[in-house]
Design a protein around this motif. Structure first.
Motif, PDB file in Angstrom:
ATOM      1  N   ASP A  31       0.168  -2.265  22.817  1.00 17.34           N
ATOM      2  CA  ASP A  31       0.495  -2.758  24.204  1.00 17.34           C
ATOM      3  C   ASP A  31       2.175  -1.414  23.966  1.00 17.34           C
ATOM      4  O   ASP A  31       3.164  -2.731  24.419  1.00 17.34           O
ATOM      5  N   GLY A  32       1.538  -0.473  23.785  1.00 17.86           N
ATOM      6  CA  GLY A  32       2.389   0.423  23.888  1.00 17.86           C
ATOM      7  C   GLY A  32       3.908   0.491  22.785  1.00 17.86           C
ATOM      8  O   GLY A  32       4.736   0.986  23.299  1.00 17.86           O
ATOM      9  N   ARG A  33       3.170  -0.323  21.669  1.00 17.52           N
ATOM     10  CA  ARG A  33       4.836  -0.297  21.131  1.00 17.52           C
ATOM     11  C   ARG A  33       3.736   0.051  19.385  1.00 17.52           C
ATOM     12  O   ARG A  33       2.871  -0.541  19.151  1.00 17.52           O
ATOM     13  N   PHE A  34       4.529   0.654  19.002  1.00 18.37           N
ATOM     14  CA  PHE A  34       4.070   1.243  17.297  1.00 18.37           C
ATOM     15  C   PHE A  34       4.527   0.345  16.635  1.00 18.37           C
ATOM     16  O   PHE A  34       5.716  -0.414  16.507  1.00 18.37           O
ATOM     17  N   SER A  35       3.684  -0.455  15.254  1.00 20.39           N
ATOM     18  CA  SER A  35       3.654  -0.552  14.183  1.00 20.39           C
ATOM     19  C   SER A  35       3.660  -0.116  13.358  1.00 20.39           C
ATOM     20  O   SER A  35       2.444  -0.107  12.889  1.00 20.39           O
ATOM     21  N   PRO A  36       4.863  -0.563  11.705  1.00 19.93           N
ATOM     22  CA  PRO A  36       6.073  -0.420  12.217  1.00 19.93           C
ATOM     23  C   PRO A  36       6.644   0.294  13.370  1.00 19.93           C
ATOM     24  O   PRO A  36       6.178   1.632  13.284  1.00 19.93           O
ATOM     25  N   GLU A  37       7.795   0.649  13.405  1.00 20.83           N
ATOM     26  CA  GLU A  37       8.506   1.449  14.405  1.00 20.83           C
ATOM     27  C   GLU A  37       9.167   2.005  13.431  1.00 20.83           C
ATOM     28  O   GLU A  37       9.626   3.533  13.886  1.00 20.83           O
ATOM     29  N   SER A  38       9.402   1.595  11.959  1.00 23.80           N
ATOM     30  CA  SER A  38       9.992   3.246  11.337  1.00 23.80           C
ATOM     31  C   SER A  38       9.375   3.015   9.939  1.00 23.80           C
ATOM     32  O   SER A  38       8.956   1.988   9.604  1.00 23.80           O
ATOM     33  N   VAL A  39       8.795   4.219   9.815  1.00 21.19           N
ATOM     34  CA  VAL A  39       7.946   4.513   8.485  1.00 21.19           C
ATOM     35  C   VAL A  39       8.073   5.249   7.669  1.00 21.19           C
ATOM     36  O   VAL A  39       9.344   6.268   8.009  1.00 21.19           O
ATOM     37  N   GLU A  40       8.721   4.710   6.176  1.00 23.80           N
ATOM     38  CA  GLU A  40       9.445   5.907   5.547  1.00 23.80           C
ATOM     39  C   GLU A  40       8.866   5.954   4.070  1.00 23.80           C
ATOM     40  O   GLU A  40       7.725   5.573   4.111  1.00 23.80           O
ATOM     41  N   VAL A  41       8.906   6.987   4.424  1.00 27.08           N
ATOM     42  CA  VAL A  41       8.338   8.287   3.218  1.00 27.08           C
ATOM     43  C   VAL A  41       8.993   8.561   2.105  1.00 27.08           C
ATOM     44  O   VAL A  41      10.317   9.032   2.538  1.00 27.08           O
ATOM     45  N   VAL A  42       8.983   9.543   1.473  1.00 28.51           N
ATOM     46  CA  VAL A  42       9.758   9.944   0.254  1.00 28.51           C
ATOM     47  C   VAL A  42       9.330  11.519   0.125  1.00 28.51           C
ATOM     48  O   VAL A  42       8.599  12.257   0.959  1.00 28.51           O
ATOM     49  N   ALA A  43      10.692  11.849   0.875  1.00 26.92           N
ATOM     50  CA  ALA A  43      10.915  13.365   1.639  1.00 26.92           C
ATOM     51  C   ALA A  43      10.692  14.543  -0.493  1.00 26.92           C
ATOM     52  O   ALA A  43      10.417  14.015  -1.574  1.00 26.92           O
ATOM     53  N   GLY A  44      10.076  15.189   0.356  1.00 30.16           N
ATOM     54  CA  GLY A  44       9.735  16.378  -0.496  1.00 30.16           C
ATOM     55  C   GLY A  44       8.404  16.106  -1.637  1.00 30.16           C
ATOM     56  O   GLY A  44       8.008  16.839  -1.597  1.00 30.16           O
ATOM     57  N   GLN A  45       7.213  15.242  -0.518  1.00 32.09           N
ATOM     58  CA  GLN A  45       6.108  14.383  -1.232  1.00 32.09           C
ATOM     59  C   GLN A  45       4.920  15.297   0.135  1.00 32.09           C
ATOM     60  O   GLN A  45       5.672  14.197   1.597  1.00 32.09           O
ATOM     61  N   ARG A  46       3.893  15.579   0.205  1.00 35.39           N
ATOM     62  CA  ARG A  46       2.998  15.721   1.246  1.00 35.39           C
ATOM     63  C   ARG A  46       2.606  13.529   1.212  1.00 35.39           C
ATOM     64  O   ARG A  46       2.483  12.912   0.819  1.00 35.39           O
ATOM     65  N   PHE A  47       2.018  13.424   2.358  1.00 28.98           N
ATOM     66  CA  PHE A  47       1.626  12.706   2.568  1.00 28.98           C
ATOM     67  C   PHE A  47       0.638  12.055   3.977  1.00 28.98           C
ATOM     68  O   PHE A  47       0.871  12.947   5.001  1.00 28.98           O
ATOM     69  N   ARG A  48      -0.486  11.425   3.904  1.00 26.43           N
ATOM     70  CA  ARG A  48      -1.341  11.059   5.473  1.00 26.43           C
ATOM     71  C   ARG A  48      -0.611   9.983   6.372  1.00 26.43           C
ATOM     72  O   ARG A  48      -0.088   9.217   5.696  1.00 26.43           O
ATOM     73  N   LEU A  49      -0.616   9.893   7.570  1.00 27.69           N
ATOM     74  CA  LEU A  49      -0.456   9.076   8.687  1.00 27.69           C
ATOM     75  C   LEU A  49      -1.065   8.799   9.303  1.00 27.69           C
ATOM     76  O   LEU A  49      -1.738   9.346   9.626  1.00 27.69           O
ATOM     77  N   THR A  50      -1.964   7.259   8.684  1.00 24.06           N
ATOM     78  CA  THR A  50      -2.902   6.847   9.614  1.00 24.06           C
ATOM     79  C   THR A  50      -2.254   6.180  11.208  1.00 24.06           C
ATOM     80  O   THR A  50      -2.122   4.961  10.350  1.00 24.06           O
ATOM     81  N   VAL A  51      -3.179   6.214  11.571  1.00 27.27           N
ATOM     82  CA  VAL A  51      -2.773   6.072  12.933  1.00 27.27           C
ATOM     83  C   VAL A  51      -3.731   4.920  13.672  1.00 27.27           C
ATOM     84  O   VAL A  51      -4.494   5.576  14.159  1.00 27.27           O
ATOM     85  N   SER A  52      -3.818   4.003  13.862  1.00 31.87           N
ATOM     86  CA  SER A  52      -4.714   3.407  15.052  1.00 31.87           C
ATOM     87  C   SER A  52      -4.488   2.662  16.508  1.00 31.87           C
ATOM     88  O   SER A  52      -3.297   1.970  16.540  1.00 31.87           O
ATOM     89  N   ASN A  53      -5.395   2.768  17.592  1.00 34.84           N
ATOM     90  CA  ASN A  53      -4.882   2.025  18.260  1.00 34.84           C
ATOM     91  C   ASN A  53      -5.880   1.010  18.736  1.00 34.84           C
ATOM     92  O   ASN A  53      -7.082   0.594  18.845  1.00 34.84           O
ATOM     93  N   ASP A  54      -4.482  -0.332  19.177  1.00 30.99           N
ATOM     94  CA  ASP A  54      -5.440  -1.465  19.232  1.00 30.99           C
ATOM     95  C   ASP A  54      -5.122  -2.206  19.450  1.00 30.99           C
ATOM     96  O   ASP A  54      -5.763  -3.070  20.074  1.00 30.99           O
TER      97      ASP A  54
END
Length: 108
Positions: A31-54
């Motif tokens: 419904d046009g909103r991200f959940s969560p609105e804030s994603v906290e990650v570790v600085a200096g580390q590669r990461f994967r963000l999996t995005v799902s359109n529900d």
């Protein structure tokens, strides 16, 4: 040429070489909103963000600062890999829902 083979073997077997070893963070769009609105990650580390359109319509994950863009049809899930980030807050948004589709990645 013979000395390159052992080097390639070491690089392929090193712990950082496998994408499955990366931390993965989940981000849902509904419904046009991200959940969560804030994603906290570790600085200096590669990461994967999996995005799902529900949601029922198209949605987008876009960050100009991070140079990432992903358009998702309804029911689609895809992943993006991010290079290590410096500590800070990085904005992302959904162009299809500019009033409500706002979020951030916080690296600390």
């Amino acid at each position: 040429m013979r000395f390159l083979l052992p080097l390639l073997a070491v690089l392929c077997l090193s712990p950082g070489a496998h994408a499955d070893d990366m931390p993965t963070y989940l981000l849902r769009i509904r419904d046009g909103r991200f959940s969560p609105e804030s994603v906290e990650v570790v600085a200096g580390q590669r990461f994967r963000l999996t995005v799902s359109n529900d949601g029922p319509g198209a949605s987008e994950f876009e960050s100009l600062e991070l140079r990432k863009e992903l358009v998702l049809a309804p029911g689609v899930t895809r992943s993006l890999v991010f290079a290590p980030m410096k500590p800070g807050s990085y904005r992302f948004f959904d162009d299809f829902h500019p009033q409500t589709g706002q979020g951030r990645i916080v690296a600390h």
